[in-house]
Design a protein around this motif. Structure first.
Motif, short mmCIF file in Angstrom:
data_model
loop_
_atom_site.label_atom_id
_atom_site.label_comp_id
_atom_site.label_asym_id
_atom_site.label_seq_id
_atom_site.Cartn_x
_atom_site.Cartn_y
_atom_site.Cartn_z
N GLY A 244 0.81 -1.21 0.00
CA GLY A 244 0.00 0.00 0.00
C GLY A 244 0.84 1.26 0.00
N ASP A 245 2.04 1.19 0.60
CA ASP A 245 2.91 2.36 0.68
C ASP A 245 3.84 2.49 -0.52
OD1 ASP A 245 1.82 2.77 3.18
OD2 ASP A 245 3.46 1.76 4.23
N ASP A 246 4.33 1.36 -1.04
CA ASP A 246 5.40 1.39 -2.03
C ASP A 246 4.96 1.04 -3.45
OD1 ASP A 246 7.45 2.04 -0.12
OD2 ASP A 246 7.22 -0.01 0.62
N GLY A 247 3.76 0.51 -3.63
CA GLY A 247 3.30 0.15 -4.96
C GLY A 247 4.04 -1.05 -5.53
N VAL A 248 3.58 -1.53 -6.67
CA VAL A 248 4.19 -2.71 -7.30
C VAL A 248 5.65 -2.47 -7.62
CG1 VAL A 248 4.11 -4.20 -9.34
CG2 VAL A 248 1.99 -3.53 -8.23
N GLU A 249 5.99 -1.27 -8.08
CA GLU A 249 7.37 -0.99 -8.46
C GLU A 249 8.31 -0.93 -7.26
OE1 GLU A 249 4.99 2.55 -7.71
OE2 GLU A 249 4.72 1.02 -9.24
N GLY A 250 7.78 -0.78 -6.06
CA GLY A 250 8.62 -0.67 -4.87
C GLY A 250 8.91 -1.98 -4.17
N ILE A 251 8.23 -3.04 -4.55
CA ILE A 251 8.48 -4.30 -3.85
C ILE A 251 9.73 -4.98 -4.41
CG2 ILE A 251 6.08 -4.63 -3.18
CD1 ILE A 251 5.78 -6.66 -5.39
N ARG A 252 10.40 -5.72 -3.55
CA ARG A 252 11.67 -6.36 -3.91
C ARG A 252 11.47 -7.87 -3.94
NH1 ARG A 252 13.98 -2.50 0.45
NH2 ARG A 252 12.82 -3.94 1.71
N PRO B 205 15.34 -12.51 -8.58
CA PRO B 205 16.80 -12.60 -8.63
C PRO B 205 17.45 -11.22 -8.67
CG PRO B 205 15.83 -13.14 -10.77
CD PRO B 205 14.70 -12.96 -9.80
N GLY B 206 18.70 -11.20 -8.30
CA GLY B 206 19.45 -9.95 -8.36
C GLY B 206 19.83 -9.38 -7.01
N SER B 207 19.11 -9.79 -5.96
CA SER B 207 19.49 -9.34 -4.62
C SER B 207 19.15 -10.46 -3.64
CB SER B 207 18.74 -8.07 -4.23
OG SER B 207 17.41 -8.36 -3.88
N PRO B 208 19.96 -10.60 -2.60
CA PRO B 208 19.66 -11.63 -1.61
C PRO B 208 18.27 -11.45 -0.99
CG PRO B 208 21.87 -10.78 -1.28
CD PRO B 208 21.21 -9.91 -2.32
N GLU B 209 17.89 -10.21 -0.75
CA GLU B 209 16.59 -9.93 -0.15
C GLU B 209 15.46 -10.36 -1.11
OE1 GLU B 209 15.57 -5.79 0.46
OE2 GLU B 209 14.73 -6.33 2.40
N GLY B 210 15.56 -9.98 -2.36
CA GLY B 210 14.55 -10.34 -3.35
C GLY B 210 14.44 -11.84 -3.54
N GLU B 211 15.59 -12.52 -3.50
CA GLU B 211 15.59 -13.98 -3.65
C GLU B 211 14.95 -14.65 -2.43
OE1 GLU B 211 19.64 -15.07 -4.50
OE2 GLU B 211 19.58 -14.04 -6.44
N ARG C 217 -0.92 -9.76 -9.93
CA ARG C 217 -1.34 -9.60 -11.32
C ARG C 217 -0.24 -9.00 -12.20
NH1 ARG C 217 -7.22 -6.81 -10.05
NH2 ARG C 217 -8.26 -8.72 -9.33
N GLU C 218 0.59 -8.11 -11.62
CA GLU C 218 1.46 -7.27 -12.45
C GLU C 218 2.97 -7.51 -12.30
OE1 GLU C 218 0.40 -3.21 -11.57
OE2 GLU C 218 -1.75 -3.68 -11.67
N HIS C 219 3.43 -7.92 -11.13
CA HIS C 219 4.88 -8.01 -10.93
C HIS C 219 5.44 -9.23 -11.66
CE1 HIS C 219 8.82 -8.00 -9.12
NE2 HIS C 219 8.56 -6.80 -8.63
N PRO C 220 6.41 -9.03 -12.55
CA PRO C 220 6.91 -10.14 -13.36
C PRO C 220 7.65 -11.23 -12.57
CG PRO C 220 8.25 -8.19 -13.70
CD PRO C 220 7.09 -7.77 -12.86
N ASP C 221 8.20 -10.89 -11.42
CA ASP C 221 8.99 -11.86 -10.65
C ASP C 221 8.20 -12.57 -9.55
OD1 ASP C 221 11.34 -11.48 -12.13
OD2 ASP C 221 11.82 -9.68 -10.96
N MET C 222 6.91 -12.26 -9.43
CA MET C 222 6.10 -12.94 -8.41
C MET C 222 5.92 -14.41 -8.80
SD MET C 222 4.78 -11.13 -5.80
CE MET C 222 3.21 -11.84 -5.36
N ALA C 223 6.22 -15.31 -7.87
CA ALA C 223 5.95 -16.73 -8.10
C ALA C 223 4.48 -17.02 -7.86
CB ALA C 223 6.83 -17.58 -7.19
N LEU C 224 3.91 -16.38 -6.84
CA LEU C 224 2.49 -16.55 -6.54
C LEU C 224 1.66 -15.65 -7.45
CD1 LEU C 224 2.46 -16.47 -2.64
CD2 LEU C 224 1.87 -18.41 -4.08
N ARG C 225 0.60 -16.20 -7.95
CA ARG C 225 -0.34 -15.43 -8.76
C ARG C 225 -1.69 -15.45 -8.09
NH1 ARG C 225 2.22 -11.87 -11.59
NH2 ARG C 225 4.10 -12.75 -12.44
#
Length: 155
Positions: free
Chosen positions: A71-79, A82-88, A123-131
């Motif tokens: 709600g605060d960061d939007g889809v573009e703000g979530i991590r 791949p590419g970062s230990p946190e995102g992984e 619906r929108e984030h390309p790296d989400m495993a869960l849909r």
């Protein structure tokens, strides 16, 4: 229900599973070190038969699943991804949830959030495993979670 011995043998390695000395000494159809694993799988099967298995995993959409408050960061703000230990790590949590879903555990979302914003990453984030289609019940609103869970679920 059936205990899948072939899957159990594959988990430890089929070459190790049958152990001739264990069979001849103790009449065990598998290696003696496999007894705790066999007992655990048997206990899980018996628990499931008696209705003691977990059947639903309820996910919150905070820092543990998305890496940010959606709600605060939007889809573009979530991590995520791949590419970062946190995102992984967040992706690994989602993959674990999907593995549970494959075993028959229902997935649900309960979030204090705007419904459209909560559904956006699914619906929108390309790296989400869960849909969104992986979620059996999706509840996002500003009510307290306890009273929301007692209501009839809506999608």
């Amino acid at each position: 229900m059936v205990l899948d011995i072939a899957a159990l043998a594959e988990q430890v390695g089929t070459a190790r599973w049958f152990h001739a000395p264990s069979y001849h000494l103790y009449k065990l159809p598998f290696f003696s070190a496999g007894v705790p694993l066999f007992a655990d799988w048997t206990g899980r099967l018996l628990g499931a038969m008696r209705g003691k298995a977990r059947k639903c995993l309820v996910l919150d959409l905070g820092q543990h699943l998305l890496g940010r408050a959606i709600g605060d960061d939007g889809v573009e703000g979530i991590r995520i991804g791949p590419g970062s230990p946190e995102g992984e790590s967040f992706l690994a949590v989602q993959q674990t949830a999907l593995a549970l879903r494959a075993r028959g555990v229902l997935l649900a979302v309960s979030s204090k959030n705007d419904d459209a914003k909560a559904r956006a990453p699914f619906r929108e984030h390309p790296d989400m495993a869960l849909r969104e289609t992986d979620i059996a019940v999706f509840q996002a609103n500003w009510n307290d979670k306890a009273s929301t869970s007692r209501r009839s679920p809506g999608r």
